[in-house]
Write a protein that holds these residues in place. Structure first.
Motif, PDB file in Angstrom:
ATOM      1  N   MET A 159       0.841  -1.170  -0.097  1.00  0.00           N
ATOM      2  CA  MET A 159       0.014  -0.118  -0.023  1.00  0.00           C
ATOM      3  C   MET A 159       0.786   1.280   0.006  1.00  0.00           C
ATOM      4  SD  MET A 159      -2.992  -1.088   2.543  1.00  0.00           S
ATOM      5  CE  MET A 159      -4.314   0.354   1.836  1.00  0.00           C
ATOM      6  N   GLY A 160       2.046   1.290  -0.027  1.00  0.00           N
ATOM      7  CA  GLY A 160       2.880   2.444   0.160  1.00  0.00           C
ATOM      8  C   GLY A 160       4.457   2.306   0.532  1.00  0.00           C
ATOM      9  N   VAL A 161       4.972   3.351   0.627  1.00  0.00           N
ATOM     10  CA  VAL A 161       6.470   3.261   1.002  1.00  0.00           C
ATOM     11  C   VAL A 161       6.639   3.863   2.602  1.00  0.00           C
ATOM     12  CG1 VAL A 161       6.918   3.948  -1.309  1.00  0.00           C
ATOM     13  CG2 VAL A 161       6.629   5.843   0.204  1.00  0.00           C
ATOM     14  N   SER A 162       7.850   3.729   3.208  1.00  0.00           N
ATOM     15  CA  SER A 162       8.018   3.953   4.425  1.00  0.00           C
ATOM     16  C   SER A 162       8.339   5.569   4.565  1.00  0.00           C
ATOM     17  CB  SER A 162       9.395   3.462   4.769  1.00  0.00           C
ATOM     18  OG  SER A 162      10.459   3.887   4.095  1.00  0.00           O
ATOM     19  N   ALA A 163       8.193   6.116   5.741  1.00  0.00           N
ATOM     20  CA  ALA A 163       8.169   7.442   6.177  1.00  0.00           C
ATOM     21  C   ALA A 163       9.240   8.088   5.527  1.00  0.00           C
ATOM     22  CB  ALA A 163       8.266   7.912   7.726  1.00  0.00           C
ATOM     23  N   LYS A 164      10.551   7.483   5.479  1.00  0.00           N
ATOM     24  CA  LYS A 164      11.845   8.338   5.099  1.00  0.00           C
ATOM     25  C   LYS A 164      11.729   8.298   3.638  1.00  0.00           C
ATOM     26  CE  LYS A 164      14.429   3.798   4.454  1.00  0.00           C
ATOM     27  NZ  LYS A 164      15.485   3.093   4.848  1.00  0.00           N
ATOM     28  N   ASP A 165      11.094   7.763   2.668  1.00  0.00           N
ATOM     29  CA  ASP A 165      10.892   7.789   1.237  1.00  0.00           C
ATOM     30  C   ASP A 165      10.143   8.995   0.974  1.00  0.00           C
ATOM     31  OD1 ASP A 165      12.679   5.755   0.913  1.00  0.00           O
ATOM     32  OD2 ASP A 165      10.798   4.210   0.894  1.00  0.00           O
ATOM     33  N   THR A 166       9.346   9.684   1.890  1.00  0.00           N
ATOM     34  CA  THR A 166       8.360  10.428   1.761  1.00  0.00           C
ATOM     35  C   THR A 166       9.073  12.027   1.880  1.00  0.00           C
ATOM     36  OG1 THR A 166       7.685  10.895   3.816  1.00  0.00           O
ATOM     37  CG2 THR A 166       6.522   9.395   2.673  1.00  0.00           C
ATOM     38  N   LYS A 167      10.301  12.278   2.415  1.00  0.00           N
ATOM     39  CA  LYS A 167      10.854  13.119   2.819  1.00  0.00           C
ATOM     40  C   LYS A 167      10.110  14.453   3.389  1.00  0.00           C
ATOM     41  CE  LYS A 167      14.252  12.501  -1.094  1.00  0.00           C
ATOM     42  NZ  LYS A 167      14.855  13.083  -2.500  1.00  0.00           N
ATOM     43  N   LEU A 168       9.094  13.820   4.142  1.00  0.00           N
ATOM     44  CA  LEU A 168       8.172  14.906   4.875  1.00  0.00           C
ATOM     45  C   LEU A 168       8.787  15.047   6.365  1.00  0.00           C
ATOM     46  CD1 LEU A 168       4.586  13.503   3.827  1.00  0.00           C
ATOM     47  CD2 LEU A 168       6.010  15.496   2.935  1.00  0.00           C
ATOM     48  N   VAL A 205      -1.992  10.434  -3.385  1.00  0.00           N
ATOM     49  CA  VAL A 205      -3.352  10.367  -4.089  1.00  0.00           C
ATOM     50  C   VAL A 205      -3.706  11.780  -4.468  1.00  0.00           C
ATOM     51  CG1 VAL A 205      -5.855   9.654  -3.708  1.00  0.00           C
ATOM     52  CG2 VAL A 205      -4.233   8.440  -2.481  1.00  0.00           C
ATOM     53  N   ASP A 206      -3.948  11.753  -5.713  1.00  0.00           N
ATOM     54  CA  ASP A 206      -4.302  13.060  -6.432  1.00  0.00           C
ATOM     55  C   ASP A 206      -3.064  14.079  -5.984  1.00  0.00           C
ATOM     56  OD1 ASP A 206      -6.388  12.079  -7.545  1.00  0.00           O
ATOM     57  OD2 ASP A 206      -7.590  12.756  -5.707  1.00  0.00           O
ATOM     58  N   GLN A 210      -0.990  10.637   1.723  1.00  0.00           N
ATOM     59  CA  GLN A 210      -1.792   9.987   2.762  1.00  0.00           C
ATOM     60  C   GLN A 210      -1.106   8.774   3.161  1.00  0.00           C
ATOM     61  OE1 GLN A 210      -5.392   9.289   0.696  1.00  0.00           O
ATOM     62  NE2 GLN A 210      -5.096   7.202   0.684  1.00  0.00           N
ATOM     63  N   ALA A 211      -1.765   8.683   4.664  1.00  0.00           N
ATOM     64  CA  ALA A 211      -1.055   7.475   5.402  1.00  0.00           C
ATOM     65  C   ALA A 211      -2.118   6.386   5.440  1.00  0.00           C
ATOM     66  CB  ALA A 211      -0.740   7.973   6.807  1.00  0.00           C
ATOM     67  N   GLU A 212      -1.552   5.155   5.452  1.00  0.00           N
ATOM     68  CA  GLU A 212      -2.322   4.028   5.521  1.00  0.00           C
ATOM     69  C   GLU A 212      -1.726   3.270   6.889  1.00  0.00           C
ATOM     70  OE1 GLU A 212      -4.922   3.406   4.151  1.00  0.00           O
ATOM     71  OE2 GLU A 212      -4.689   4.840   2.090  1.00  0.00           O
ATOM     72  N   ILE A 213      -2.747   2.360   7.540  1.00  0.00           N
ATOM     73  CA  ILE A 213      -2.455   1.722   8.461  1.00  0.00           C
ATOM     74  C   ILE A 213      -2.104   0.242   8.192  1.00  0.00           C
ATOM     75  CG2 ILE A 213      -2.912   0.855  10.992  1.00  0.00           C
ATOM     76  CD1 ILE A 213      -4.802   3.504  11.170  1.00  0.00           C
ATOM     77  N   ILE A 214      -1.359  -0.444   8.467  1.00  0.00           N
ATOM     78  CA  ILE A 214      -0.860  -1.581   7.837  1.00  0.00           C
ATOM     79  C   ILE A 214      -0.931  -3.046   8.513  1.00  0.00           C
ATOM     80  CG2 ILE A 214       0.238  -0.839   5.573  1.00  0.00           C
ATOM     81  CD1 ILE A 214       2.675  -1.434   6.958  1.00  0.00           C
ATOM     82  N   ASP A 215      -0.649  -2.663   9.999  1.00  0.00           N
ATOM     83  CA  ASP A 215      -0.647  -3.583  11.011  1.00  0.00           C
ATOM     84  C   ASP A 215      -1.678  -3.392  12.024  1.00  0.00           C
ATOM     85  OD1 ASP A 215      -0.077  -5.174  13.320  1.00  0.00           O
ATOM     86  OD2 ASP A 215       2.023  -5.056  12.866  1.00  0.00           O
ATOM     87  N   TRP A 216      -2.575  -4.297  11.925  1.00  0.00           N
ATOM     88  CA  TRP A 216      -3.963  -4.445  12.873  1.00  0.00           C
ATOM     89  C   TRP A 216      -4.115  -5.272  13.852  1.00  0.00           C
ATOM     90  CZ3 TRP A 216      -7.152  -0.422  12.179  1.00  0.00           C
ATOM     91  CH2 TRP A 216      -7.213   0.383  10.899  1.00  0.00           C
ATOM     92  N   ALA A 217      -2.688  -5.876  14.305  1.00  0.00           N
ATOM     93  CA  ALA A 217      -2.771  -6.968  15.167  1.00  0.00           C
ATOM     94  C   ALA A 217      -3.719  -6.682  16.535  1.00  0.00           C
ATOM     95  CB  ALA A 217      -1.334  -7.452  15.492  1.00  0.00           C
ATOM     96  N   ARG A 218      -3.442  -5.295  17.040  1.00  0.00           N
ATOM     97  CA  ARG A 218      -3.853  -4.666  18.213  1.00  0.00           C
ATOM     98  C   ARG A 218      -5.109  -3.889  18.104  1.00  0.00           C
ATOM     99  NH1 ARG A 218       1.802  -3.783  21.477  1.00  0.00           N
ATOM    100  NH2 ARG A 218       2.785  -5.751  21.197  1.00  0.00           N
ATOM    101  N   ALA A 219      -5.653  -3.801  16.994  1.00  0.00           N
ATOM    102  CA  ALA A 219      -6.722  -2.950  16.675  1.00  0.00           C
ATOM    103  C   ALA A 219      -8.212  -3.420  17.562  1.00  0.00           C
ATOM    104  CB  ALA A 219      -7.074  -2.992  15.582  1.00  0.00           C
ATOM    105  N   THR A 220      -8.924  -2.474  17.502  1.00  0.00           N
ATOM    106  CA  THR A 220     -10.520  -2.900  18.252  1.00  0.00           C
ATOM    107  C   THR A 220     -11.452  -2.494  17.221  1.00  0.00           C
ATOM    108  OG1 THR A 220      -9.211  -2.445  20.358  1.00  0.00           O
ATOM    109  CG2 THR A 220     -11.922  -2.543  20.418  1.00  0.00           C
ATOM    110  N   TYR A 221     -12.454  -3.212  17.235  1.00  0.00           N
ATOM    111  CA  TYR A 221     -13.733  -3.043  16.404  1.00  0.00           C
ATOM    112  C   TYR A 221     -14.533  -2.279  17.387  1.00  0.00           C
ATOM    113  CZ  TYR A 221     -17.457  -4.146  13.257  1.00  0.00           C
ATOM    114  OH  TYR A 221     -18.773  -3.964  12.689  1.00  0.00           O
TER     115      TYR A 221
END
Length: 245
Positions: A159-168, A205-206, A210-221
């Protein structure tokens, strides 16, 4: 007559001294019947050639060689597991690799439940969470491993790249992550409580990051309807196994 004149006395000649005699050592001769020693060169002795000649009826018998070929994948998840390449990261119980799933770039998370903190129940929960946020491509398991480990494999989209690749800047990244958390909570009723920076990737995107959350092991529904079930995992063959032909 003249008187006789006596002859003058003759002086004796001085004695000539002979030079002193220098003792001369007799020549040293070799012992009887032993010739003089001469410098010798080392003698190399050639190994005798083998007297056994191969006969035309005797041929060397070569042992048959076992050819190892990769087992064919039995399903798309199995194929993605066998095709994994570069390792992208790792955690206490898992490692993440690049792979392909049905012709598209993906990642495979390999979970070893024999490691401390690992369990089949936690994997099933993570798979259900990924399915809820529409990030699950497939999952599988492999039992009866030679090392007596129980492995699970979770296939997700890349879904994307790491933070260091954004140069933000850190401030910009923080704002983007806050927006992502709010969007996932509003759209999927899911909240990720793990603040590890490696749980986020970034994409444009456009023209905007934008950020995407990719690890949902400790998430709550928090949804009011039942959460989607994880389903049954596909069977994964041993990636290191081979078939002898």
């Amino acid at each position: 007559m003249r008187p006789a004149v006596a002859p003058a006395p003759v002086k004796p000649l001085p004695k000539v001294l002979a030079p002193p005699k220098v003792p001369v050592e007799p020549p040293v001769e070799p012992p009887f019947n032993e010739p003089p020693k001469q410098p010798t060169k080392p003698i190399t002795t050639a190994k005798p050639a083998s007297t056994v000649k191969p006969t035309s009826t005797t041929k060397a018998t070569a042992k048959p060689t076992a050819h190892c070929t990769k087992k064919r994948a039995t399903n798309p998840v199995d194929e993605a597991v066998h095709s994994r390449t570069t390792r992208l990261g790792f955690g206490q119980t898992s490692e993440v690799y690049q792979t392909m799933f049905e012709g598209k770039e993906a990642v495979v998370k390999v979970v070893d439940t024999s490691r401390p903190g690992g369990s089949a129940e936690s994997v099933t929960k993570e798979v259900a969470n990924l399915k809820t946020v529409n990030q699950l491509l497939g999952w599988g398991e492999k039992k009866n491993d030679a090392r007596d480990h129980h492995f699970f494999y979770i296939i997700m989209p890349n879904m994307g790249v790491s933070a260091k690749d954004t140069k933000l800047s850190e401030e910009q990244l923080g704002d983007i992550v806050k927006t992502a958390k709010a969007n996932y909570l509003a759209k999927y009723h899911m909240e990720n409580k793990d603040q590890n920076p490696n749980n986020y990737v970034y994409r444009q995107v456009d023209g905007k990051w934008q950020a995407e959350i990719i690890d949902w092991a400790r998430a709550t529904y928090y949804g009011k309807t039942p959460q989607p079930a994880a389903g049954t995992p596909e069977e994964v063959t041993d990636p290191s196994a081979c078939a002898t032909m």
